[in-house]
Enzyme design. Structure first.
Site, PDB file in Angstrom:
ATOM      1  N   ASP A  67       0.845  -1.199   0.000  1.00  0.00           N
ATOM      2  CA  ASP A  67       0.000   0.000   0.000  1.00  0.00           C
ATOM      3  C   ASP A  67       0.879   1.248   0.000  1.00  0.00           C
ATOM      4  O   ASP A  67       1.969   1.253  -0.588  1.00  0.00           O
ATOM      5  CB  ASP A  67      -0.923  -0.041   1.229  1.00  0.00           C
ATOM      6  N   HIS A 100      -3.670   5.858   3.662  1.00  0.00           N
ATOM      7  CA  HIS A 100      -4.456   4.691   3.234  1.00  0.00           C
ATOM      8  C   HIS A 100      -3.934   3.391   3.834  1.00  0.00           C
ATOM      9  O   HIS A 100      -4.702   2.568   4.364  1.00  0.00           O
ATOM     10  CB  HIS A 100      -4.452   4.612   1.705  1.00  0.00           C
ATOM     11  N   ASN A 192     -14.031   0.695  -6.550  1.00  0.00           N
ATOM     12  CA  ASN A 192     -15.137   1.547  -6.071  1.00  0.00           C
ATOM     13  C   ASN A 192     -15.807   2.386  -7.155  1.00  0.00           C
ATOM     14  O   ASN A 192     -16.324   3.458  -6.869  1.00  0.00           O
ATOM     15  CB  ASN A 192     -14.617   2.517  -4.996  1.00  0.00           C
ATOM     16  N   SER A 252     -11.482  -1.034  -0.366  1.00  0.00           N
ATOM     17  CA  SER A 252     -10.153  -1.069   0.251  1.00  0.00           C
ATOM     18  C   SER A 252     -10.229  -1.394   1.728  1.00  0.00           C
ATOM     19  O   SER A 252      -9.292  -1.952   2.302  1.00  0.00           O
ATOM     20  CB  SER A 252      -9.449   0.284   0.102  1.00  0.00           C
TER      21      SER A 252
END
Length: 838
Positions: A67, A100, A192, A252
């Site tokens: 990530d 994130h 998404n 996520s």
């Protein structure tokens, strides 16, 4: 930074190929004392409180988070972090400069029961931060692949990938296989955008996770499709940068919940393989939509309590021994099941989004061979066999098709686990081969809408429109998947071309030529050059051509001026005056099924179609009721016929199309001429024992069902006595109820032990033989050798086959086999019955 700016920043970060972050969260549980636990509503959705009664940790396995990095000093994360890597700046630690990755880490492993912040699903664990994304959340496939490989090579057993891109990558596909071969479980977010599942979630061995809202409904922004496995809560409350806590949402945030659940169960069962953990999560998911797997929610919503308490099943799809028990599977995923032995059959069904090809690959004991029977949505039966590692293709039509699996060795008595991978390839569109300009497919110079595909590597589709009259053209190119970033090129022959690519993945492109002149115009449709692989999806090319049109059939206002129509050829025309009438004439040479179709009717126009015989006597009429097409169809005797067209208002901006198609009939059917079963089909039809379908087809190669076979036998042997029957899947209103009751009374057929009849279940060749034998009052004989090489002496139908073969009532194949478990076709059943009747 507003969302639009953030997206543009990510896209700009590397030549238009961005990996987009896809987030999630919310919960309640009683065992932990973390003060923000009441804000974590997602934990309640996945029943984490009950799960914690079983276990709260796994410190023996490492979970890698590929990530933006993780805040290494976050007090609620630091105790559960192990050494990671920064692939963006290798000399620096994998510190999170976006937030994130820190969000993801908190869901998995924020220290639990420490009277601080939130509780991770694992109170104690080992999380490896791998920074593969920039501060703005962007990245490329190279860094993503490096991150996965680093995790695998440094001992991670689970890799969380809360990111994605629309592009298929052979490089990433190889990395995913590398992880699978080393027994590492990859878990990824679907995305998404309310579109198709992104990569790497879309690869067959990656556990793809979508998102559901707090009321258990799929969030409309959650990507769905062929590759989705399970869903988990969309909204979470988790750790943030600066030692903070915050609400986040998206797939996520769903993916790490599934990864953490995998770690909990794997820690208690370290001997299990990654594919078994993957299957266990599917097995225990809470079914949300249609029973079994579906393209919106996969196998259902994550249930951690079930995962930790429900025993693992080697075959979660049982019972599925019959077609009516067939279980739904994805057409593009790797799954696992087992044969209980050689006599066990496994039935599955899959829904193809388009016509195309399904490739099936087995991972099974090298000593075994799997027999596969596939029946597509149109009823076509295909039989093949496959061994370990062998891929076999099956043509499919859009819609539902069925697959029956069975070991070739029917005598094998032990359980045989297997894995099988299904992958789907979209059909080759009807305009191919048109990959070069000089091969351009010539379209009629009119307004039209066509659909095409990118079915092959670096596919490009060229079209030519030969304009004969001045006017204007507007071209619009759209797609049903974000895996296509459509690019449109428009060019008049001999002039400079114009390329249009203003939108992102999946965005419609358009171009208008306000004035066109006689000559050839070319249109090229492609995907962006970086997306060179075949795509599962369709594009739609809409061409709006406005010109002063001239009817090529005039004068045809009188019956004696009727335009002669060749069967199967389209004719375009206009009704451009208030009193305009168009007459057409066609001839039928033999008894035929004829369809007369008028299409491309302009909006708000009603066309009246009247059919006349050769003496101009009216036979039938039709009106389109403002739809853009209408038709007349039926059985026509040999002779000359006329069609008269009029309209409620004149039109000159679009031509209608008339098509007269004819199929000669044999015995009243359009599809048996030349078929090996033709004589038997005609014979039994004439005796009113069998019949076909409403469209004058018999469909001889379609598998015959138990209901159809029973009805045929009841008519053939004039069964008229009824027995009271009660099957859970057969109502008294079923079309074959009376026939089944008659056959049950005569002892010709019976139901299953579970009190079902299975009226739509295909009949095997042995069942077909047994039904006919009972109708003829034949009980079989014990003496003599088995008449076919694949029939054992102890086979339940051996005696019947001996007698039926000896009396010339049944035969096998040229190789000496009978293939008793193969589905019988309608033609085979009729041929067998015809041979038994006087």
């Amino acid at each position: 930074m507003n969302p639009k700016t953030f997206k543009q920043t990510m896209i700009a970060s590397f030549t238009g190929l961005a990996i987009f972050l896809t987030c999630i969260g919310t919960v309640f549980a009683a065992q932990a004392d973390d003060p923000f636990l009441t804000k974590q509503s997602n934990l309640q959705q996945i029943h984490m409180s009950e799960a914690w009664d079983v276990t709260q940790e796994n410190t023996g396995m490492t979970i890698a988070i590929v990530d933006t990095g993780v805040q290494l000093s976050h007090p609620d994360l630091k105790p559960n972090l192990v050494k990671g890597v920064n692939l963006i700046q290798p000399s620096l630690p994998p510190e999170d400069d976006n937030g994130h990755g820190t969000n993801v880490a908190g869901i998995i492993g924020a220290v639990g029961n420490n009277d601080r912040g939130v509780a991770g699903m694992l109170w104690k664990t080992r999380m490896m931060p791998i920074k593969a994304l920039e501060a703005d959340g962007s990245g490329d496939e190279q860094k993503l692949g490096e991150g996965i490989r680093y995790a695998v090579d440094h001992g991670a057993k689970i890799v969380v990938l809360s990111l994605g891109l629309n592009k298929y990558s052979a490089y990433l596909s190889d990395i995913v296989k590398y992880a699978e071969e080393r027994d590492v479980l990859l878990v990824a977010a679907t995305g998404n955008e309310g579109n198709r599942v992104k990569y790497p979630a879309a690869y067959p061995t990656v556990l793809a996770v979508g998102g559901v809202t707090e009321n258990g409904q799929i969030d409309p922004r959650s990507n769905t499709g062929l590759e989705i496995d399970v869903v988990a809560p969309w909204n979470v409350f988790t750790t943030g940068l600066g030692g903070s806590y915050e609400n986040k949402d998206g797939t996520s945030m769903a993916a790490p919940q599934v990864a953490a659940a995998a770690a909990l169960i794997w820690g208690r069962n370290p001997e299990m393989k990654a594919y078994q953990i993957r299957q266990w999560i599917r097995q225990t998911a809470d079914d949300l939509d249609a029973s079994g797997w579906d393209s919106s929610t996969g196998y259902g919503s994550l249930r951690v309590d079930r995962l930790l308490t429900e025993p693992f099943s080697l075959d979660m799809y049982e019972p599925n021994q019959r077609k009516d028990q067939a279980k739904s599977i994805s057409i593009s995923k790797k799954t696992a099941a087992a044969f209980a032995g050689g006599s066990d059959t496994d039935w599955y069904y899959m829904d193809a989004p388009y016509d195309g090809t399904v490739n099936v690959t087995f991972d099974i004991d090298p000593g075994q061979t799997v027999n596969i029977q596939h029946t597509d949505a149109s009823g076509v039966l295909t039989s093949k066999s496959a061994q370990n590692g062998q891929t076999v293709p099956f043509k499919v039509t859009k819609g539902r098709s069925y697959i029956q699996l069975q070991l070739k060795d029917r005598s094998f008595s032990s359980m045989v686990p297997y894995q099988w991978t299904t992958s789907f390839e979209t059909y080759r569109d009807p305009f191919e081969d048109n990959d070069k300009q000089y091969k351009a497919y010539v379209l009629p110079a009119r307004s039209q809408t066509i659909k095409g595909t990118f079915h092959q590597y670096h596919d490009a589709d060229w079209f030519e429109i030969p304009v004969e009259q001045s006017g204007s053209i507007r071209v619009t190119l759209s797609t049903d998947t974000a895996r296509i970033d459509p690019v449109l090129l428009v060019q008049r022959q001999g002039e400079r071309s114009v390329t249009v690519d203003s939108g992102d993945d999946g965005v419609t492109e358009s171009y208008e030529l306000s004035e066109v002149f006689p000559g050839s115009y070319y249109i090229r449709v492609t995907n962006v050059k970086e997306y060179e692989n075949p795509i599962v999806g369709e594009y739609t090319l809409k061409i709006e051509y406005n010109a002063k049109l001239i009817d090529p059939n005039e004068p045809n206002n009188r019956s004696y001026q009727a335009t002669a129509v060749s069967l199967g050829m389209p004719y375009n025309g206009l009704l451009d005056k208030s009193n305009d009438i168009d007459w057409y004439q066609f001839r039928i040479e033999e008894d035929s099924y004829v369809q007369i179709v008028v299409s491309e009717i302009p909006s708000q126009v009603q066309i009246y179609m009247t059919l006349f015989d050769g003496t101009l006597k009216s036979m039938a009429g039709s009106m389109n009721d403002f739809a853009d097409n209408q038709k007349l169809s039926g059985r026509f005797d040999p002779g000359t016929y006329y069609v008269k067209l009029t309209s409620n208002q004149p039109f000159d901006n679009r031509m209608y199309q008339l098509l007269v198609d004819s199929k000669p009939l044999t015995g009243g059917y359009s599809d048996i001429r030349g078929h090996w079963g033709q004589e038997a089909i005609v014979r039994l039809t004439n005796r009113q024992i069998i019949n076909g379908y409403d469209n004058y087809t018999f469909q001889p190669d379609r598998p015959i069902t138990r209901a159809e076979a029973t009805a045929v036998l009841s008519r053939a042997f004039q069964l008229n006595k009824l027995r009271s029957i009660a099957y859970s899947d057969l109502s008294s209103t079923h079309w074959a109820y009376t026939y089944i009751a008659q056959a049950a009374q005569a002892g010709v057929i019976e139901g299953y032990p579970d009190r079902t009849f299975g009226p739509d279940q295909p009949v095997t060749r042995m069942e077909m033989t047994a039904m006919l034998a009972r109708s003829l009052n034949k009980s079989g004989k014990l003496r003599g050798q088995a008449p076919f090489s694949d029939i054992e002496e102890n086979y339940w139908g051996a005696g019947l086959l001996k007698q039926m073969k000896a009396e010339g009532l049944v035969g096998g194949y040229d190789d000496g086999t009978f293939r008793p478990d193969q589905q019988a076709t309608r033609a085979e059943f009729v041929q067998l019955l015809a041979g038994a009747l006087p």
